[in-house]
Scaffold this motif. Structure first.
Motif, PDB file in Angstrom:
ATOM      1  N   ASN A 194       0.849  -1.194   0.000  1.00 37.79           N
ATOM      2  CA  ASN A 194       0.000   0.000   0.000  1.00 37.79           C
ATOM      3  C   ASN A 194       0.892   1.254   0.000  1.00 37.79           C
ATOM      4  OD1 ASN A 194      -1.683   2.116   0.531  1.00 37.79           O
ATOM      5  ND2 ASN A 194      -2.809   1.094   2.202  1.00 37.79           N
ATOM      6  N   PRO A 195       0.902   2.012  -1.107  1.00 35.73           N
ATOM      7  CA  PRO A 195       1.799   3.175  -1.188  1.00 35.73           C
ATOM      8  C   PRO A 195       1.545   4.187  -0.069  1.00 35.73           C
ATOM      9  CG  PRO A 195       0.649   2.802  -3.290  1.00 35.73           C
ATOM     10  CD  PRO A 195       0.076   1.819  -2.306  1.00 35.73           C
ATOM     11  N   ARG A 196       0.323   4.184   0.469  1.00 37.56           N
ATOM     12  CA  ARG A 196       0.038   5.127   1.567  1.00 37.56           C
ATOM     13  C   ARG A 196       0.834   4.783   2.825  1.00 37.56           C
ATOM     14  NH1 ARG A 196      -6.438   6.306   1.147  1.00 37.56           N
ATOM     15  NH2 ARG A 196      -6.304   7.021  -0.996  1.00 37.56           N
ATOM     16  N   VAL A 197       1.084   3.511   3.013  1.00 36.22           N
ATOM     17  CA  VAL A 197       1.886   3.097   4.175  1.00 36.22           C
ATOM     18  C   VAL A 197       3.309   3.629   4.002  1.00 36.22           C
ATOM     19  CG1 VAL A 197       2.947   1.080   5.283  1.00 36.22           C
ATOM     20  CG2 VAL A 197       0.504   1.071   4.742  1.00 36.22           C
ATOM     21  N   VAL A 198       3.842   3.462   2.784  1.00 37.28           N
ATOM     22  CA  VAL A 198       5.212   3.924   2.536  1.00 37.28           C
ATOM     23  C   VAL A 198       5.288   5.436   2.734  1.00 37.28           C
ATOM     24  CG1 VAL A 198       7.106   4.004   0.863  1.00 37.28           C
ATOM     25  CG2 VAL A 198       5.611   2.004   0.948  1.00 37.28           C
ATOM     26  N   SER A 199       4.320   6.173   2.184  1.00 39.64           N
ATOM     27  CA  SER A 199       4.436   7.639   2.366  1.00 39.64           C
ATOM     28  C   SER A 199       4.230   8.053   3.813  1.00 39.64           C
ATOM     29  CB  SER A 199       3.550   8.479   1.447  1.00 39.64           C
ATOM     30  OG  SER A 199       2.530   7.775   0.919  1.00 39.64           O
ATOM     31  N   ALA A 200       3.392   7.319   4.551  1.00 37.11           N
ATOM     32  CA  ALA A 200       3.228   7.675   5.969  1.00 37.11           C
ATOM     33  C   ALA A 200       4.551   7.496   6.704  1.00 37.11           C
ATOM     34  CB  ALA A 200       2.150   6.800   6.601  1.00 37.11           C
ATOM     35  N   LEU A 201       5.292   6.436   6.374  1.00 30.33           N
ATOM     36  CA  LEU A 201       6.561   6.202   7.069  1.00 30.33           C
ATOM     37  C   LEU A 201       7.630   7.210   6.636  1.00 30.33           C
ATOM     38  CD1 LEU A 201       6.347   2.347   7.200  1.00 30.33           C
ATOM     39  CD2 LEU A 201       6.295   3.921   9.139  1.00 30.33           C
ATOM     40  N   VAL A 202       7.542   7.646   5.381  1.00 28.92           N
ATOM     41  CA  VAL A 202       8.460   8.701   4.927  1.00 28.92           C
ATOM     42  C   VAL A 202       8.192   9.980   5.738  1.00 28.92           C
ATOM     43  CG1 VAL A 202       9.023  10.220   2.981  1.00 28.92           C
ATOM     44  CG2 VAL A 202       8.833   7.750   2.625  1.00 28.92           C
ATOM     45  N   GLN A 203       6.931  10.260   5.983  1.00 24.98           N
ATOM     46  CA  GLN A 203       6.597  11.437   6.796  1.00 24.98           C
ATOM     47  C   GLN A 203       7.159  11.298   8.213  1.00 24.98           C
ATOM     48  OE1 GLN A 203       5.595  14.133   5.451  1.00 24.98           O
ATOM     49  NE2 GLN A 203       5.388  12.948   3.569  1.00 24.98           N
ATOM     50  N   VAL A 204       7.061  10.102   8.760  1.00 18.40           N
ATOM     51  CA  VAL A 204       7.616   9.860  10.105  1.00 18.40           C
ATOM     52  C   VAL A 204       9.120  10.142  10.100  1.00 18.40           C
ATOM     53  CG1 VAL A 204       8.134   8.050  11.807  1.00 18.40           C
ATOM     54  CG2 VAL A 204       5.869   8.130  10.726  1.00 18.40           C
ATOM     55  N   MET A 205       9.785   9.632   9.067  1.00 23.57           N
ATOM     56  CA  MET A 205      11.237   9.813   8.954  1.00 23.57           C
ATOM     57  C   MET A 205      11.588  11.312   8.897  1.00 23.57           C
ATOM     58  SD  MET A 205      13.558   7.854   6.164  1.00 23.57           S
ATOM     59  CE  MET A 205      13.215   8.887   4.753  1.00 23.57           C
ATOM     60  N   LYS A 206      10.849  12.043   8.083  1.00 20.85           N
ATOM     61  CA  LYS A 206      11.139  13.482   7.938  1.00 20.85           C
ATOM     62  C   LYS A 206      10.886  14.225   9.245  1.00 20.85           C
ATOM     63  CE  LYS A 206      10.224  13.766   2.992  1.00 20.85           C
ATOM     64  NZ  LYS A 206       9.247  14.137   1.963  1.00 20.85           N
ATOM     65  N   ARG A 207       9.864  13.793   9.950  1.00 22.08           N
ATOM     66  CA  ARG A 207       9.540  14.442  11.204  1.00 22.08           C
ATOM     67  C   ARG A 207      10.723  14.368  12.169  1.00 22.08           C
ATOM     68  NH1 ARG A 207       8.252  15.909  15.404  1.00 22.08           N
ATOM     69  NH2 ARG A 207       6.507  15.820  16.833  1.00 22.08           N
ATOM     70  N   TRP A 208      11.365  13.201  12.211  1.00 18.97           N
ATOM     71  CA  TRP A 208      12.495  13.046  13.136  1.00 18.97           C
ATOM     72  C   TRP A 208      13.765  13.665  12.568  1.00 18.97           C
ATOM     73  CZ3 TRP A 208      11.398  12.466  17.936  1.00 18.97           C
ATOM     74  CH2 TRP A 208      10.175  11.885  18.287  1.00 18.97           C
ATOM     75  N   LEU A 209      13.896  13.681  11.244  1.00 24.31           N
ATOM     76  CA  LEU A 209      15.046  14.388  10.657  1.00 24.31           C
ATOM     77  C   LEU A 209      14.980  15.867  11.025  1.00 24.31           C
ATOM     78  CD1 LEU A 209      15.219  12.738   7.114  1.00 24.31           C
ATOM     79  CD2 LEU A 209      16.932  12.539   8.944  1.00 24.31           C
ATOM     80  N   ASP A 210      13.772  16.402  11.060  1.00 27.12           N
ATOM     81  CA  ASP A 210      13.593  17.819  11.433  1.00 27.12           C
ATOM     82  C   ASP A 210      14.125  18.103  12.838  1.00 27.12           C
ATOM     83  OD1 ASP A 210      12.432  18.412   9.031  1.00 27.12           O
ATOM     84  OD2 ASP A 210      10.354  18.317   9.763  1.00 27.12           O
ATOM     85  N   THR A 211      14.110  17.111  13.709  1.00 24.72           N
ATOM     86  CA  THR A 211      14.611  17.342  15.075  1.00 24.72           C
ATOM     87  C   THR A 211      16.130  17.266  15.133  1.00 24.72           C
ATOM     88  OG1 THR A 211      14.625  15.018  15.756  1.00 24.72           O
ATOM     89  CG2 THR A 211      12.539  16.217  16.052  1.00 24.72           C
ATOM     90  N   GLY A 212      16.754  16.819  14.033  1.00 30.90           N
ATOM     91  CA  GLY A 212      18.221  16.806  13.993  1.00 30.90           C
ATOM     92  C   GLY A 212      18.854  15.438  14.177  1.00 30.90           C
ATOM     93  N   VAL A 213      18.059  14.361  14.153  1.00 23.16           N
ATOM     94  CA  VAL A 213      18.705  13.047  14.316  1.00 23.16           C
ATOM     95  C   VAL A 213      19.567  12.737  13.081  1.00 23.16           C
ATOM     96  CG1 VAL A 213      16.802  12.230  15.780  1.00 23.16           C
ATOM     97  CG2 VAL A 213      16.874  11.585  13.366  1.00 23.16           C
ATOM     98  N   ASP A 214      20.574  11.900  13.280  1.00 19.54           N
ATOM     99  CA  ASP A 214      21.572  11.651  12.232  1.00 19.54           C
ATOM    100  C   ASP A 214      21.352  10.355  11.474  1.00 19.54           C
ATOM    101  OD1 ASP A 214      23.567  13.889  12.709  1.00 19.54           O
ATOM    102  OD2 ASP A 214      23.289  13.059  14.717  1.00 19.54           O
ATOM    103  N   GLY A 215      20.408   9.560  11.928  1.00 22.23           N
ATOM    104  CA  GLY A 215      20.186   8.316  11.209  1.00 22.23           C
ATOM    105  C   GLY A 215      19.148   7.463  11.888  1.00 22.23           C
ATOM    106  N   PHE A 216      18.821   6.370  11.209  1.00 22.92           N
ATOM    107  CA  PHE A 216      17.774   5.476  11.693  1.00 22.92           C
ATOM    108  C   PHE A 216      18.229   4.034  11.598  1.00 22.92           C
ATOM    109  CE2 PHE A 216      15.773   9.153   9.699  1.00 22.92           C
ATOM    110  CZ  PHE A 216      14.985   9.618  10.728  1.00 22.92           C
ATOM    111  N   ARG A 217      17.931   3.294  12.643  1.00 18.43           N
ATOM    112  CA  ARG A 217      18.069   1.839  12.564  1.00 18.43           C
ATOM    113  C   ARG A 217      16.739   1.309  12.032  1.00 18.43           C
ATOM    114  NH1 ARG A 217      16.157  -2.321  15.919  1.00 18.43           N
ATOM    115  NH2 ARG A 217      17.499  -4.124  16.186  1.00 18.43           N
ATOM    116  N   LEU A 218      16.801   0.607  10.935  1.00 18.09           N
ATOM    117  CA  LEU A 218      15.588   0.057  10.336  1.00 18.09           C
ATOM    118  C   LEU A 218      15.355  -1.328  10.916  1.00 18.09           C
ATOM    119  CD1 LEU A 218      15.893   1.082   6.583  1.00 18.09           C
ATOM    120  CD2 LEU A 218      14.618   2.213   8.399  1.00 18.09           C
ATOM    121  N   ASP A 219      14.410  -1.388  11.834  1.00 15.93           N
ATOM    122  CA  ASP A 219      14.133  -2.627  12.553  1.00 15.93           C
ATOM    123  C   ASP A 219      13.518  -3.674  11.620  1.00 15.93           C
ATOM    124  OD1 ASP A 219      13.780  -3.916  15.286  1.00 15.93           O
ATOM    125  OD2 ASP A 219      11.723  -4.000  14.534  1.00 15.93           O
ATOM    126  N   ALA A 220      13.937  -4.906  11.763  1.00 15.51           N
ATOM    127  CA  ALA A 220      13.268  -6.051  11.121  1.00 15.51           C
ATOM    128  C   ALA A 220      13.033  -5.843   9.627  1.00 15.51           C
ATOM    129  CB  ALA A 220      11.929  -6.299  11.829  1.00 15.51           C
TER     130      ALA A 220
END
Ligand code: NOJ
Ligand code: CA
Length: 520
Positions: A194-220
């Motif tokens: 479902n492409p909506r799931v992918v875009s929702a997670l992209v939004q989550v990623m951007k939200r945390w990038l905005d706070t200044g985090v340097d990377g993400f561990r992609l679980d599982a």
């Protein structure tokens, strides 16, 4: 302090000049749970304000990046990997303001921050799932998760949490269908078709990038997509999703990193680097148990063999190396014979075993033998890849195999010999988990304060190892060549980067060894 910042930029070789882009290759990562580190308001649960107060300790230890376990609102049935809201801070750990202050203070001390992006599944308490289960089976809201009218679909997919789950499907009476889950039954898998799931997670990623985090561990990460007739791991469709996440990441913020959690064989993990266009980093799961194997057998073969089988990876990519973490020491990436050997050597007590692994910390695994612990750490810090140190292992903390699940390796950090090991002033009964109190590993004998006062402590030894590691780029970026002396309890290798050549020699046995090294 970052090594690069201590060198006059004009002296740097060209590759190191643009080195900041590759900061993760020279990083030393410290993994911690906010809940377990330091409790500032004495409610028995560690929090961001407490962690912020301890940043000086981490800077002094010499690590350069922090990986924080999940800190989002969650029912806490999988220690926060069951996320109920991707965009907020779990109130037990503080507020968004506390988080922002933590990021500012970490940056001020030259520490990068990696957080968790748990993309495969949510908690069944997430609004997306609540909405999906009550919506019409044909609706787009239902389509955010993976549903079926039968629990026979995708037969042939292995179960990961073998101790708790009998099926990857669970019946949902409200939805009148089964939902798919690779982990606990309260963790429904998102539907990546479902492409909506992918875009929702992209939004989550951007939200945390905005706070200044340097990377993400992609679980599982191997389990995102499902296809009939496959084992539903490492599918091409899953890789396509990861490429999308990476492209979105690069377009939004440069120099940020994705770290793949793919507990797979090297040839399958390799795929998560893609052509340098998926994750920049991936854990080397098969190497880890073989380090334990080599020490137990006093034989270098398990290490040299798995590194020989480890493929070359794209130039912008890097292995992430670890000895222990918040999970069981997983034995999925060894043969049945090797697993039995490791279980009987390191987990004779059945309580120390969970799922396909061992729920113990580094020091107890090494029977608290200082020389073995230091040897293990020296391998971790000199092998090709970026080392990750699990909180508490730098002082040799113990574990509690009588706690449920993997909680025995997630107990409060031991700072002092005072009440609750200096972690919290709360009543001991109120702590999120009991501190370690036994005579060998308890906070009265194992704590930061005592070890900071002694140059011969494990903490001081760990600091020295970290500073040696940081004295050259060769460990993070260089090649590795084995020298193969006849005596197999000697592990000798050369790490080389540009003009720098470093010879490492490790005696894997418990007694003195004689050997000849051919340095021609
Ligand atoms: C991997 C995490 O490391 C582990 O702690 C968790 O239980 C599973 N993913 C499921 O979320
Ligand atoms: Ca608290």
């Amino acid at each position: 302090m970052n090594l690069l910042s201590s060198i006059d930029a004009t002296e740097l070789p060209v590759t190191a000049l643009d080195g900041d882009e590759f900061w993760y290759k020279d990083a030393i990562i410290y993994q911690l749970h906010v809940k377990a580190f330091a409790d500032s308001n004495n409610d028995g649960i560690g929090d961001f304000a407490g962690l912020t107060e301890k940043l000086g300790y981490l800077q002094d230890l010499g690590v350069t990046a922090l990986w924080l376990l999940p800190f989002y609102p969650s029912p806490g049935r999988d220690d926060g990997y069951d996320i109920a809201d991707y965009g907020a801070i779990n109130p037990d750990f503080g507020t968004m303001k506390d988080f922002r202050r933590f990021i500012v203070e970490a940056k001020r001390r030259g520490l990068r921050v990696i957080t968790e992006l748990v993309v495969n599944h949510t908690s069944d308490q997430h609004d997306w799932f609540k909405r999906a289960r009550r919506s019409d089976p044909k609706s787009s809201a239902r389509n955010w998760y993976v549903w079926s009218d039968t629990d026979q679909k995708y037969a042939g997919t292995r179960i990961i949490f073998t101790d708790t789950e009998k099926s990857n499907w669970t019946w949902d009476p409200e939805a009148g269908q089964f939902y798919w889950h690779r982990f606990f039954s309260h963790q429904p898998d998102l539907n990546f078709d479902n492409p909506r799931v992918v875009s929702a997670l992209v939004q989550v990623m951007k939200r945390w990038l905005d706070t200044g985090v340097d990377g993400f561990r992609l679980d599982a990460i191997p389990y995102l997509c499902e296809r009939a007739g496959t084992n539903n791991e490492n599918l091409p469709e899953t890789h396509a999703v990861i490429r999308t996440l990476r492209a979105e990441l690069d377009a939004y913020a440069k120099g940020k990193v994705l770290l793949a959690e793919a507990n797979q064989w090297p040839e399958d993990v390799q795929e998560y680097f893609g052509r340098g266009d998926e994750c920049q980093m991936a854990y080397h799961f098969p190497l880890m148990p073989r380090i334990y194997m080599a020490i137990a057998q006093e034989d270098r073969f398990p290490i040299t063999d798995i590194l020989r089988q480890t493929p070359d990876i794209p130039g912008n990519c890097q292995w992430a190396l670890f000895l222990r973490n918040h999970d069981e020491l997983t034995l999925e990436m060894v043969t049945d014979v090797e697993r039995d050997y490791l279980w009987s050597t390191y987990a004779n007590d059945p309580r120390a075993r969970i799922n396909v692994g061992i729920r113990r910390r580094l020091a107890p695994l090494m029977d608290n033998d200082r020389r073995k612990i230091e040897l293990m750490n020296s391998l971790l810090l000199s092998f090709p890849g970026t080392p990750i140190i699990y909180y508490g292992d730098e002082i040799g903390m113990g574990d509690n195999i009588y706690l449920g699940d993997r909680n025995g390796v997630r107990t409060p950090m031991q700072w002092t010999p005072d009440r609750n090991g200096g972690f919290s002033r709360a009543d001991p009964a109120r702590l999120y988990a009991p501190t370690i109190m036994d005579p060998v590993y308890g906070y009265e004998s194992v704590n930061v304060e005592a070890q900071s006062r002694s140059l011969s402590s494990l903490l001081s030894a760990t600091k020295r190892l970290i500073s040696v590691r940081k004295s050259t780029l060769a460990f993070g970026r260089g090649t590795m060549t084995f020298i193969r002396p006849v005596n197999r309890s000697v592990l000798a290798y050369v790490r080389q980067y540009q003009d720098e050549v470093i010879l490492c020699v490790a005696n894997l046995s418990r007694s003195a060894q004689a050997t000849e090294l051919d340095l021609s």
